[in-house]
Motif scaffolding. Structure first.
Motif, mmCIF file in Angstrom:
data_model
loop_
_atom_site.group_PDB
_atom_site.id
_atom_site.type_symbol
_atom_site.label_atom_id
_atom_site.label_comp_id
_atom_site.label_asym_id
_atom_site.label_seq_id
_atom_site.Cartn_x
_atom_site.Cartn_y
_atom_site.Cartn_z
ATOM 1 N N TRP A 53 1.606 0.281 2.984
ATOM 2 C CA TRP A 53 1.530 -0.821 3.940
ATOM 3 C C TRP A 53 0.219 -0.792 4.731
ATOM 4 O O TRP A 53 -0.326 -1.834 5.080
ATOM 5 N N SER A 54 -0.290 0.390 4.989
ATOM 6 C CA SER A 54 -1.511 0.507 5.783
ATOM 7 C C SER A 54 -2.764 0.458 4.927
ATOM 8 O O SER A 54 -3.873 0.330 5.453
ATOM 9 N N GLY A 55 -2.597 0.572 3.619
ATOM 10 C CA GLY A 55 -3.760 0.652 2.741
ATOM 11 C C GLY A 55 -4.362 2.034 2.672
ATOM 12 O O GLY A 55 -5.381 2.238 2.017
ATOM 13 N N SER A 56 -3.735 3.007 3.324
ATOM 14 C CA SER A 56 -4.308 4.353 3.378
ATOM 15 C C SER A 56 -4.106 5.124 2.083
ATOM 16 O O SER A 56 -4.845 6.083 1.806
ATOM 17 N N SER A 57 -3.122 4.741 1.313
ATOM 18 C CA SER A 57 -2.880 5.408 0.032
ATOM 19 C C SER A 57 -2.781 4.373 -1.071
ATOM 20 O O SER A 57 -2.118 3.348 -0.906
ATOM 21 N N ILE A 58 -3.452 4.666 -2.165
ATOM 22 C CA ILE A 58 -3.449 3.778 -3.318
ATOM 23 C C ILE A 58 -3.213 4.625 -4.560
ATOM 24 O O ILE A 58 -3.749 5.727 -4.682
ATOM 25 N N ASN A 59 -2.421 4.089 -5.449
ATOM 26 C CA ASN A 59 -2.097 4.790 -6.686
ATOM 27 C C ASN A 59 -2.388 3.861 -7.854
ATOM 28 O O ASN A 59 -1.986 2.691 -7.834
ATOM 29 N N PHE A 66 -9.543 -1.523 -12.347
ATOM 30 C CA PHE A 66 -8.792 -2.378 -11.435
ATOM 31 C C PHE A 66 -8.806 -1.799 -10.024
ATOM 32 O O PHE A 66 -8.753 -0.573 -9.857
ATOM 33 N N THR A 67 -8.826 -2.695 -9.043
ATOM 34 C CA THR A 67 -8.819 -2.282 -7.644
ATOM 35 C C THR A 67 -7.794 -3.104 -6.880
ATOM 36 O O THR A 67 -7.776 -4.330 -6.980
ATOM 37 N N ILE A 68 -6.963 -2.406 -6.136
ATOM 38 C CA ILE A 68 -5.956 -3.063 -5.310
ATOM 39 C C ILE A 68 -6.412 -3.048 -3.860
ATOM 40 O O ILE A 68 -6.951 -2.051 -3.368
ATOM 41 N N SER A 69 -6.160 -4.139 -3.176
ATOM 42 C CA SER A 69 -6.422 -4.206 -1.748
ATOM 43 C C SER A 69 -5.392 -5.139 -1.116
ATOM 44 O O SER A 69 -4.665 -5.842 -1.817
ATOM 45 N N TYR A 104 5.693 3.870 -7.524
ATOM 46 C CA TYR A 104 5.204 4.632 -8.673
ATOM 47 C C TYR A 104 5.707 4.075 -9.995
ATOM 48 O O TYR A 104 5.049 4.243 -11.027
ATOM 49 N N ASP A 105 6.845 3.454 -9.977
ATOM 50 C CA ASP A 105 7.357 2.816 -11.184
ATOM 51 C C ASP A 105 8.329 1.715 -10.781
ATOM 52 O O ASP A 105 8.571 1.485 -9.601
#
Length: 122
Positions: A53-59, A66-69, A104-105
Motif C-alpha cells: 500500500w505504501s509502495g515501500s515493497s515491490i515483488n 516490467f515496473t509497478i508503481s 505473491y500468488d
C-alpha cells in the motif's frame, strides 16, 4: 466492495513499451496491496508483480522489463512494460489484497479486475 478497472491494453509491436493502468474504487485504496497477473491463451494465470500500500515493497516475477508503481492520490496502480515480446501477449489482470502484506500468488488476492488484452506482434 472494491472495483478494479484496467486500461491501456492494445496491439503493439515487439520491442515497444506500454503502460497499463488500474483504477480502483469502492474501498480505501491506500490500505490495499496491489498486483498484476496475466493469462496467455491456453495457459494458467501467472503472477507479474505486486506493490504494498505504501509502495515501500515491490515483488516481481523474474522479468526485469516490467515496473509497478502506484499513485494513492489517484487510486491507481500502473504496470510499465518495456521491450515487449510476443510471449507477453496475454490478458493482464489487476488484483488487490486488503492489508499490508504483499501479493505473491493468486491465493493472496481478494479482488480482481476484468482484465485488459495486450497483444504483441512480431
Amino acid at each position: 466492495q472494491v472495483r478494479l478497472v484496467e486500461s491501456g491494453g492494445g496491439l503493439v509491436q515487439a520491442g515497444d513499451s506500454l503502460r497499463l493502468s488500474c483504477a480502483a474504487s469502492g474501498g480505501t485504496f491506500s490500505s490495499y496491496a496491489m498486483g498484476w497477473f496475466r493469462q496467455a491463451p491456453g495457459k494458467e494465470r501467472e503472477f507479474v508483480g505486486a506493490i504494498t500500500w505504501s509502495g515501500s515493497s515491490i515483488n516481481y516475477a523474474d522479468n526485469g522489463r516490467f515496473t509497478i508503481s502506484r499513485d494513492n492520490a489517484k487510486n491507481t496502480v500502473y504496470l510499465q512494460m518495456t521491450s515487449l515480446k510476443p510471449e507477453d501477449t496475454a490478458v493482464y489482470y489487476c488484483a488487490a489484497r486488503n492489508g499490508p502484506r504483499l501479493i505473491y500468488d493468486a491465493h493472496d488476492v481478494h479482488y480482481w479486475g476484468k482484465g485488459t488484452l495486450v497483444t504483441v506482434s512480431s
